[in-house]
Design a protein around this motif. Structure first.
Motif, PDB file in Angstrom:
ATOM      1  N   PHE A   1     -35.133  -1.831  -4.993  1.00 15.51           N
ATOM      2  CA  PHE A   1     -35.082  -0.449  -5.483  1.00 15.51           C
ATOM      3  C   PHE A   1     -34.385   0.465  -4.467  1.00 15.51           C
ATOM      4  N   SER A   2     -33.838  -0.114  -3.409  1.00 15.90           N
ATOM      5  CA  SER A   2     -33.230   0.711  -2.360  1.00 15.90           C
ATOM      6  C   SER A   2     -32.038   1.510  -2.859  1.00 15.90           C
ATOM      7  N   LYS A   3     -31.258   0.917  -3.747  1.00 17.97           N
ATOM      8  CA  LYS A   3     -30.029   1.598  -4.184  1.00 17.97           C
ATOM      9  C   LYS A   3     -30.296   2.522  -5.367  1.00 17.97           C
ATOM     10  N   THR A   4     -31.320   2.207  -6.162  1.00 23.65           N
ATOM     11  CA  THR A   4     -31.548   2.952  -7.391  1.00 23.65           C
ATOM     12  C   THR A   4     -32.657   4.004  -7.257  1.00 23.65           C
ATOM     13  N   LEU A   5     -33.563   3.816  -6.291  1.00 26.15           N
ATOM     14  CA  LEU A   5     -34.589   4.835  -6.034  1.00 26.15           C
ATOM     15  C   LEU A   5     -34.354   5.437  -4.648  1.00 26.15           C
ATOM     16  N   CYS A   6     -34.732   4.704  -3.630  1.00 24.76           N
ATOM     17  CA  CYS A   6     -34.461   5.128  -2.257  1.00 24.76           C
ATOM     18  C   CYS A   6     -34.810   3.968  -1.321  1.00 24.76           C
ATOM     19  N   PRO A   7     -34.047   3.805  -0.236  1.00 26.25           N
ATOM     20  CA  PRO A   7     -34.308   2.679   0.667  1.00 26.25           C
ATOM     21  C   PRO A   7     -35.523   2.886   1.554  1.00 26.25           C
ATOM     22  N   GLY A   8     -35.937   4.146   1.733  1.00 30.31           N
ATOM     23  CA  GLY A   8     -37.031   4.423   2.666  1.00 30.31           C
ATOM     24  C   GLY A   8     -38.351   3.793   2.247  1.00 30.31           C
ATOM     25  N   LEU A   9     -38.550   3.575   0.969  1.00 29.58           N
ATOM     26  CA  LEU A   9     -39.810   2.969   0.524  1.00 29.58           C
ATOM     27  C   LEU A   9     -39.854   1.473   0.824  1.00 29.58           C
ATOM     28  N   ARG A  10     -38.676   0.860   0.979  1.00 28.47           N
ATOM     29  CA  ARG A  10     -38.570  -0.574   1.307  1.00 28.47           C
ATOM     30  C   ARG A  10     -39.273  -1.440   0.253  1.00 28.47           C
ATOM     31  N   VAL A  11     -38.883  -1.322  -0.994  1.00 28.95           N
ATOM     32  CA  VAL A  11     -39.465  -2.169  -2.026  1.00 28.95           C
ATOM     33  C   VAL A  11     -38.362  -2.986  -2.703  1.00 28.95           C
ATOM     34  N   GLY A  12     -38.513  -4.281  -2.638  1.00 30.60           N
ATOM     35  CA  GLY A  12     -37.583  -5.200  -3.295  1.00 30.60           C
ATOM     36  C   GLY A  12     -38.367  -6.349  -3.882  1.00 30.60           C
ATOM     37  N   TRP A  13     -37.652  -7.399  -4.318  1.00 31.06           N
ATOM     38  CA  TRP A  13     -38.369  -8.541  -4.883  1.00 31.06           C
ATOM     39  C   TRP A  13     -37.589  -9.839  -4.713  1.00 31.06           C
ATOM     40  N   LEU A  14     -38.337 -10.898  -4.880  1.00 28.40           N
ATOM     41  CA  LEU A  14     -37.765 -12.242  -4.788  1.00 28.40           C
ATOM     42  C   LEU A  14     -38.357 -13.078  -5.923  1.00 28.40           C
ATOM     43  N   VAL A  15     -37.489 -13.816  -6.610  1.00 30.53           N
ATOM     44  CA  VAL A  15     -37.951 -14.801  -7.593  1.00 30.53           C
ATOM     45  C   VAL A  15     -37.437 -16.155  -7.119  1.00 30.53           C
ATOM     46  N   VAL A  16     -38.328 -17.115  -6.951  1.00 29.22           N
ATOM     47  CA  VAL A  16     -37.886 -18.446  -6.500  1.00 29.22           C
ATOM     48  C   VAL A  16     -38.233 -19.454  -7.594  1.00 29.22           C
ATOM     49  N   PRO A  17     -37.595 -20.624  -7.578  1.00 29.86           N
ATOM     50  CA  PRO A  17     -37.968 -21.646  -8.553  1.00 29.86           C
ATOM     51  C   PRO A  17     -39.473 -21.927  -8.481  1.00 29.86           C
ATOM     52  N   ARG A  18     -40.089 -22.171  -9.636  1.00 26.14           N
ATOM     53  CA  ARG A  18     -41.565 -22.237  -9.695  1.00 26.14           C
ATOM     54  C   ARG A  18     -42.156 -23.204  -8.678  1.00 26.14           C
ATOM     55  N   ALA A  19     -41.478 -24.326  -8.455  1.00 19.25           N
ATOM     56  CA  ALA A  19     -42.036 -25.342  -7.556  1.00 19.25           C
ATOM     57  C   ALA A  19     -42.164 -24.813  -6.117  1.00 19.25           C
ATOM     58  N   TYR A  20     -41.401 -23.757  -5.785  1.00 16.72           N
ATOM     59  CA  TYR A  20     -41.404 -23.249  -4.403  1.00 16.72           C
ATOM     60  C   TYR A  20     -42.159 -21.938  -4.241  1.00 16.72           C
TER      61      TYR A  20
END
Ligand code: PLP
Length: 366
Positions: free
Chosen positions: A199-218
């Motif tokens: 959300f750094s580019k679309t809301l603001c980077p100061g909040l430091r909120v992002g995400w990761l999706v990995v293959p289910r096995a990992y």
């Protein structure tokens, strides 16, 4: 960058005399300050204090569900359980790297790539190599920073054919100017895509909120790594973003941002065409910057020094490649942060510095 040189660059960037056309920061004018303030008050008012409490390493359920819903809308087959909330995209890239690679191994990157990812890979003892090689690869599918283009269709096809794990950084995926993006690699190859968003580019980077999706096995291992690194993403920031997304019209905000940045891109492009007609660039499909091919090879450092003397700054192109490119000097010019009324003046200052740098370079060669 040497310590003294970095100090000079930092001092110059902080100076009101210098027009900063580097950095790649989002426009502060567009931070939704009032709406975020309302969200802050709302989440702090909840009696169980969840926004100020420890939480699970994978992140808050409500936010994971909101992220999953947006990924599903783009064709990914995910659920909230697949999403891990991170401290921005950088944290997500870092976890994916820890999952996938060990010191001494190589990672394929695009011809132009995001410098802080390169720094991270090198810091972990990895060798960034070209995209056709490497035990895994790191790509920006929707929009490359700095090039401002989507991943080439042939490159995409060959990546999929090679079958290596892919870290897909979609940091700018919501900010293509026409709102269209190539299908996510997460949808095409979910079994080996490690998808990164923010959300750094679309809301603001100061909040430091992002995400990761990995293959289910990992997934379990990814959550363990997240926990080992820093326990969890910031509870308060997660609660604020989640509340904001439930109360605001985020899709409408994205439309506004796309128009806002496209207009700025056009103004910057016009300034460059007028003041530096020998410089070449492709008008970007989105994002925050123009990626420029100049018409001469000069010392980047000398050009930066001269630009600062003239009162402008930019991002040197060599930071955006895994191996130093031969050929003309390249640079990144950002239209996202500086006020658009300063573009003409800033580019004129760069033009003066460029004239001095190329004169000096010719002088040295003779
Ligand atoms: C391509 C790319 N990926 C990741 C990041 C890091 O984003 P975050 O602030 O979410 O860590 C950036 C920030 O500039 C970026 O340009």
């Amino acid at each position: 960058m040497s310590a003294t040189w970095e100090q000079r660059v930092r001092r110059a960037a902080a100076s009101s005399r210098v027009i900063n056309l580097g950095g790649g920061l989002p426009s502060a004018v567009q931070f939704p300050r009032a709406a975020l303030a309302s969200s802050f008050f709302r989440v702090l008012g909840v009696s169980d204090g969840f926004a100020l409490q420890y939480g699970w390493a994978e992140g808050q359920e409500s936010l994971r569900a909101l992220v999953a819903r947006r990924l599903i809308a783009r064709g990914a087959r995910v659920t909230a359980d697949d999403v891990i909330i991170t401290n921005g995209a950088q944290d997500a890239i870092s976890i994916a790297t820890q999952l996938l690679l060990r010191r001494g191994q190589s990672i394929g990157v695009e011809a132009t790539t995001y410098p802080a990812a390169l720094d991270l890979f090198r810091e972990r003892g990895l060798r960034p190599v070209s995209l056709g090689q490497g035990r895994a690869c790191y790509v920006m599918t929707s929009l490359n920073n700095p090039a401002g283009t989507a991943l080439d269709a042939e490159v995409r096809a060959s990546l999929l054919a090679r079958g290596v794990p892919i870290i897909e950084d979609d940091a700018y995926g919501d900010l293509t100017f026409d709102g269209k993006t190539a299908p996510l690699l997460l949808s095409a190859a979910p079994g080996r895509t490690y998808h990164v968003g923010t959300f750094s580019k679309t809301l603001c980077p100061g909040l430091r909120v992002g995400w990761l999706v990995v293959p289910r096995a990992y997934r379990k291992r990814a959550v363990t790594i997240k926990e080992a690194n820093d326990l969890q993403a910031n509870s308060l920031a997660q609660a604020v973003v989640s509340d904001y997304l439930r109360h605001a019209d985020f899709e409408q905000r994205l439309d506004v941002l796309r128009r806002f940045y496209r207009r700025r891109a056009a103004l910057m492009a016009r300034a460059v065409r007028r003041e530096l007609p020998s410089w070449r660039f492709r008008f970007p499909d989105g994002g925050f910057c123009l990626w420029i091919d100049t018409d001469a090879r000069v010392s980047e450092r000398r050009f930066s020094e001269l630009a600062l003397e003239e009162g402008a700054s930019f991002d040197a192109g060599s930071a955006f490649t895994a191996s130093p490119a031969q050929g003309p000097t390249r640079l990144r010019l950002c239209f996202s942060l500086a006020a658009p009324e300063t573009f003409e003046r800033g580019v004129r200052r760069l033009a003066r510095a460029w004239a001095r740098a190329t004169r000096a370079a010719r002088h040295v060669r003779r």
